[in-house]
Design a protein around this motif. Sequence first.
Motif, PDB file in Angstrom:
ATOM      1  N   MET A 290      -9.087  -3.911 -20.632  1.00 38.65           N
ATOM      2  CA  MET A 290      -8.177  -3.718 -19.511  1.00 38.65           C
ATOM      3  C   MET A 290      -8.943  -3.656 -18.196  1.00 38.65           C
ATOM      4  O   MET A 290      -8.526  -4.249 -17.191  1.00 38.65           O
ATOM      5  N   ALA A 291     -10.066  -2.946 -18.181  1.00 41.64           N
ATOM      6  CA  ALA A 291     -10.865  -2.833 -16.958  1.00 41.64           C
ATOM      7  C   ALA A 291     -11.369  -4.203 -16.511  1.00 41.64           C
ATOM      8  O   ALA A 291     -11.438  -4.492 -15.310  1.00 41.64           O
ATOM      9  N   ALA A 292     -11.715  -5.056 -17.468  1.00 46.81           N
ATOM     10  CA  ALA A 292     -12.196  -6.389 -17.131  1.00 46.81           C
ATOM     11  C   ALA A 292     -11.075  -7.269 -16.588  1.00 46.81           C
ATOM     12  O   ALA A 292     -11.328  -8.176 -15.788  1.00 46.81           O
ATOM     13  N   ALA A 293      -9.845  -7.002 -17.019  1.00 41.53           N
ATOM     14  CA  ALA A 293      -8.721  -7.867 -16.634  1.00 41.53           C
ATOM     15  C   ALA A 293      -8.075  -7.458 -15.312  1.00 41.53           C
ATOM     16  O   ALA A 293      -7.452  -8.288 -14.660  1.00 41.53           O
ATOM     17  N   ILE A 294      -8.185  -6.180 -14.931  1.00 45.59           N
ATOM     18  CA  ILE A 294      -7.513  -5.699 -13.718  1.00 45.59           C
ATOM     19  C   ILE A 294      -8.495  -5.765 -12.557  1.00 45.59           C
ATOM     20  O   ILE A 294      -9.522  -5.069 -12.562  1.00 45.59           O
ATOM     21  N   PRO A 295      -8.222  -6.568 -11.543  1.00 45.18           N
ATOM     22  CA  PRO A 295      -9.225  -6.821 -10.496  1.00 45.18           C
ATOM     23  C   PRO A 295      -9.673  -5.576  -9.737  1.00 45.18           C
ATOM     24  O   PRO A 295     -10.863  -5.383  -9.502  1.00 45.18           O
ATOM     25  N   ASN A 296      -8.748  -4.706  -9.324  1.00 46.16           N
ATOM     26  CA  ASN A 296      -9.094  -3.561  -8.481  1.00 46.16           C
ATOM     27  C   ASN A 296      -8.885  -2.275  -9.269  1.00 46.16           C
ATOM     28  O   ASN A 296      -7.978  -1.500  -9.000  1.00 46.16           O
ATOM     29  N   SER A 297      -9.721  -2.078 -10.274  1.00 47.76           N
ATOM     30  CA  SER A 297      -9.549  -0.914 -11.150  1.00 47.76           C
ATOM     31  C   SER A 297     -10.815  -0.091 -11.206  1.00 47.76           C
ATOM     32  O   SER A 297     -11.913  -0.578 -10.955  1.00 47.76           O
ATOM     33  N   ARG A 298     -10.649   1.168 -11.513  1.00 53.08           N
ATOM     34  CA  ARG A 298     -11.766   2.026 -11.890  1.00 53.08           C
ATOM     35  C   ARG A 298     -11.317   2.860 -13.073  1.00 53.08           C
ATOM     36  O   ARG A 298     -10.118   2.975 -13.348  1.00 53.08           O
ATOM     37  N   THR A 299     -12.279   3.425 -13.788  1.00 55.36           N
ATOM     38  CA  THR A 299     -11.992   4.075 -15.058  1.00 55.36           C
ATOM     39  C   THR A 299     -12.474   5.519 -15.036  1.00 55.36           C
ATOM     40  O   THR A 299     -13.597   5.785 -14.610  1.00 55.36           O
ATOM     41  N   LEU A 300     -11.616   6.397 -15.470  1.00 52.82           N
ATOM     42  CA  LEU A 300     -11.909   7.827 -15.534  1.00 52.82           C
ATOM     43  C   LEU A 300     -11.875   8.251 -16.987  1.00 52.82           C
ATOM     44  O   LEU A 300     -10.845   8.147 -17.646  1.00 52.82           O
ATOM     45  N   VAL A 301     -13.012   8.694 -17.524  1.00 57.32           N
ATOM     46  CA  VAL A 301     -13.083   9.180 -18.898  1.00 57.32           C
ATOM     47  C   VAL A 301     -13.262  10.692 -18.858  1.00 57.32           C
ATOM     48  O   VAL A 301     -14.205  11.185 -18.254  1.00 57.32           O
ATOM     49  N   LEU A 302     -12.332  11.406 -19.476  1.00 56.26           N
ATOM     50  CA  LEU A 302     -12.309  12.871 -19.384  1.00 56.26           C
ATOM     51  C   LEU A 302     -13.009  13.477 -20.598  1.00 56.26           C
ATOM     52  O   LEU A 302     -12.653  13.186 -21.743  1.00 56.26           O
ATOM     53  N   PRO A 303     -14.007  14.329 -20.367  1.00 54.19           N
ATOM     54  CA  PRO A 303     -14.962  14.678 -21.421  1.00 54.19           C
ATOM     55  C   PRO A 303     -14.443  15.575 -22.525  1.00 54.19           C
ATOM     56  O   PRO A 303     -15.004  15.591 -23.605  1.00 54.19           O
ATOM     57  N   HIS A 304     -13.371  16.350 -22.270  1.00 55.43           N
ATOM     58  CA  HIS A 304     -12.921  17.305 -23.283  1.00 55.43           C
ATOM     59  C   HIS A 304     -11.613  16.886 -23.958  1.00 55.43           C
ATOM     60  O   HIS A 304     -11.087  17.616 -24.778  1.00 55.43           O
ATOM     61  N   SER A 305     -11.106  15.708 -23.618  1.00 56.92           N
ATOM     62  CA  SER A 305      -9.718  15.370 -23.899  1.00 56.92           C
ATOM     63  C   SER A 305      -9.517  14.512 -25.124  1.00 56.92           C
ATOM     64  O   SER A 305     -10.339  13.642 -25.447  1.00 56.92           O
ATOM     65  N   GLY A 306      -8.342  14.732 -25.744  1.00 56.75           N
ATOM     66  CA  GLY A 306      -7.762  13.754 -26.631  1.00 56.75           C
ATOM     67  C   GLY A 306      -6.850  12.855 -25.814  1.00 56.75           C
ATOM     68  O   GLY A 306      -7.109  12.564 -24.647  1.00 56.75           O
ATOM     69  N   HIS A 307      -5.751  12.436 -26.429  1.00 60.62           N
ATOM     70  CA  HIS A 307      -4.842  11.497 -25.770  1.00 60.62           C
ATOM     71  C   HIS A 307      -4.116  12.138 -24.588  1.00 60.62           C
ATOM     72  O   HIS A 307      -3.791  11.463 -23.622  1.00 60.62           O
ATOM     73  N   CYS A 308      -3.870  13.441 -24.678  1.00 60.97           N
ATOM     74  CA  CYS A 308      -3.126  14.141 -23.611  1.00 60.97           C
ATOM     75  C   CYS A 308      -4.110  14.775 -22.633  1.00 60.97           C
ATOM     76  O   CYS A 308      -4.318  15.996 -22.614  1.00 60.97           O
ATOM     77  N   SER A 309      -4.733  13.952 -21.807  1.00 60.88           N
ATOM     78  CA  SER A 309      -5.760  14.438 -20.883  1.00 60.88           C
ATOM     79  C   SER A 309      -5.203  15.422 -19.873  1.00 60.88           C
ATOM     80  O   SER A 309      -5.923  16.311 -19.401  1.00 60.88           O
ATOM     81  N   MET A 310      -3.930  15.288 -19.519  1.00 65.19           N
ATOM     82  CA  MET A 310      -3.345  16.200 -18.533  1.00 65.19           C
ATOM     83  C   MET A 310      -3.234  17.627 -19.087  1.00 65.19           C
ATOM     84  O   MET A 310      -3.112  18.581 -18.320  1.00 65.19           O
ATOM     85  N   ILE A 311      -3.323  17.785 -20.405  1.00 68.93           N
ATOM     86  CA  ILE A 311      -3.330  19.113 -21.024  1.00 68.93           C
ATOM     87  C   ILE A 311      -4.756  19.566 -21.302  1.00 68.93           C
ATOM     88  O   ILE A 311      -5.129  20.709 -21.012  1.00 68.93           O
ATOM     89  N   ASP A 312      -5.583  18.699 -21.856  1.00 69.87           N
ATOM     90  CA  ASP A 312      -6.942  19.086 -22.246  1.00 69.87           C
ATOM     91  C   ASP A 312      -7.912  19.178 -21.065  1.00 69.87           C
ATOM     92  O   ASP A 312      -8.858  19.959 -21.095  1.00 69.87           O
ATOM     93  N   ASP A 313      -7.713  18.357 -20.048  1.00 70.39           N
ATOM     94  CA  ASP A 313      -8.572  18.357 -18.856  1.00 70.39           C
ATOM     95  C   ASP A 313      -7.698  18.340 -17.605  1.00 70.39           C
ATOM     96  O   ASP A 313      -7.795  17.423 -16.779  1.00 70.39           O
ATOM     97  N   PRO A 314      -6.844  19.353 -17.411  1.00 70.08           N
ATOM     98  CA  PRO A 314      -5.863  19.272 -16.319  1.00 70.08           C
ATOM     99  C   PRO A 314      -6.493  19.210 -14.930  1.00 70.08           C
ATOM    100  O   PRO A 314      -5.984  18.517 -14.049  1.00 70.08           O
ATOM    101  N   LYS A 315      -7.599  19.915 -14.727  1.00 73.88           N
ATOM    102  CA  LYS A 315      -8.214  19.881 -13.387  1.00 73.88           C
ATOM    103  C   LYS A 315      -8.800  18.513 -13.091  1.00 73.88           C
ATOM    104  O   LYS A 315      -8.545  17.927 -12.029  1.00 73.88           O
ATOM    105  N   LEU A 316      -9.602  17.985 -14.030  1.00 75.61           N
ATOM    106  CA  LEU A 316     -10.212  16.682 -13.805  1.00 75.61           C
ATOM    107  C   LEU A 316      -9.155  15.597 -13.687  1.00 75.61           C
ATOM    108  O   LEU A 316      -9.295  14.664 -12.897  1.00 75.61           O
ATOM    109  N   MET A 317      -8.091  15.714 -14.476  1.00 73.97           N
ATOM    110  CA  MET A 317      -7.024  14.705 -14.404  1.00 73.97           C
ATOM    111  C   MET A 317      -6.334  14.761 -13.047  1.00 73.97           C
ATOM    112  O   MET A 317      -6.091  13.721 -12.421  1.00 73.97           O
ATOM    113  N   ASN A 318      -6.032  15.950 -12.553  1.00 75.21           N
ATOM    114  CA  ASN A 318      -5.402  16.070 -11.244  1.00 75.21           C
ATOM    115  C   ASN A 318      -6.344  15.682 -10.122  1.00 75.21           C
ATOM    116  O   ASN A 318      -5.907  15.184  -9.080  1.00 75.21           O
ATOM    117  N   ASP A 319      -7.642  15.896 -10.332  1.00 71.74           N
ATOM    118  CA  ASP A 319      -8.616  15.501  -9.315  1.00 71.74           C
ATOM    119  C   ASP A 319      -8.778  13.993  -9.236  1.00 71.74           C
ATOM    120  O   ASP A 319      -9.317  13.478  -8.260  1.00 71.74           O
TER     121      ASP A 319
END
Length: 406
Positions: A290-319
């Motif tokens: 997906m990152a290769a296909a979308i021209p103006n994209s960046r990727t955020l990988v959250l270190p403590h998270s499963g699929h629900c990053s907004m629960i497992d890493d709420p601060k980093l996700m909101n940041d």
Amino acid sequence: MSCHVGAATPTCDEITPDLCELRQTNDSLVVKGLRLNYWRFEASPPSGLANERLPIVMVHGGPGWSHDYLLPLKQQACRGRTVYFYDQVGAGVSERPASAKASAPHLFDIDYYPEELAALIRHLGLRRFHVLGSSWGTIVAQLFALGPNSGGLAGLVLSGPLSDATLYIRSQWDPTEGIVGAMLPAFAQRRLRALDAARDFGSAEYRALAKAMRARFTVRTYPPPDCYTRASGLMNDEIYVGIQGASEFTIGGVLAGWNITARLPALGALPTLLTAGRFDTMRPPLLRAMAAAIPNSRTLVLPHSGHCSMIDDPKLMNDGGRCKGVGYTVPTGSQAIPFCCTVQGFKRPPLSSGASVLQSAVAGGRREPLALPPLLAWGGLLLWVGVWLGRRYERRRSGRAARDIL
């Protein structure tokens, strides 16, 4: 997917840092004859940034879940945004036909859901806005962004995204990077394959395996907060199974074979943020595609998270990735690739300190320096620095464009 809510269950407000006092309103509209409920959150009193930051519409996953598990993202209202959540028709507390197949077959048509999102945005009168899609909601968000009703869309966030159903399943079973192929013991892999092949999704063994894997790869916060258990308890099984299929480790519904990756370059300059958890069911091969296909994209990988990053890493996700020094390493092939919450795409590790810019030659089993005249060596170094500075400038420009999505 329902979970018992005990006395010690945390609330989503408790796990969300820096949450301010919010004003909440709710209303509904009718889409194709069925009621859709939505919620609006704003800071109370209004933030001084209220007129500077664009509103954001959150699109929940499932399919057939509710918006509740996304509620840690209402913290965006404390940053000056108006934040909208809604339950898709047939899901959550929006209208749920007794039999969707009998009375509302359009709820099994993938193309209906971006039309539903467009109807909500028109109803709200939004002229410029962001959209955040989570899981199944990333499918809705991508189709909306690529469709005829996306005028006014200023930025896109795809959390736990997929654009290719076949690659999604294949990457889960990848022997190096998959949650099944790389992280489960061999016996558990064999049993999961056998149960999937037999479509024995109702057995006690399959339910036990699925429950254990949800705790590792879906939501890792334990016990799961109230908003997650509420969302799972409101799931519409008929819609979930009809679109996704009965198993999360195969695709058996109308999504089988779905693939939109080839269309993603049409997003053009639209700032797009891809987010995923380190332990997400959406694995690196899928995000790289997906990152290769979308021209103006960046990727955020959250270190403590499963699929629900907004629960497992709420601060980093909101940041939205505005953090420093947070990262981890995921093996890929023979080389480990470090990911950080501020990474531009999937970036290879920098040269270690003291490493030569010019490679060394291998001769006679010994590493010897390349015999280059000093002028040529300096020329190579200057060329490398020029390329590096150019790429850094492009990353910063792309980052500035996407920075205010979250």
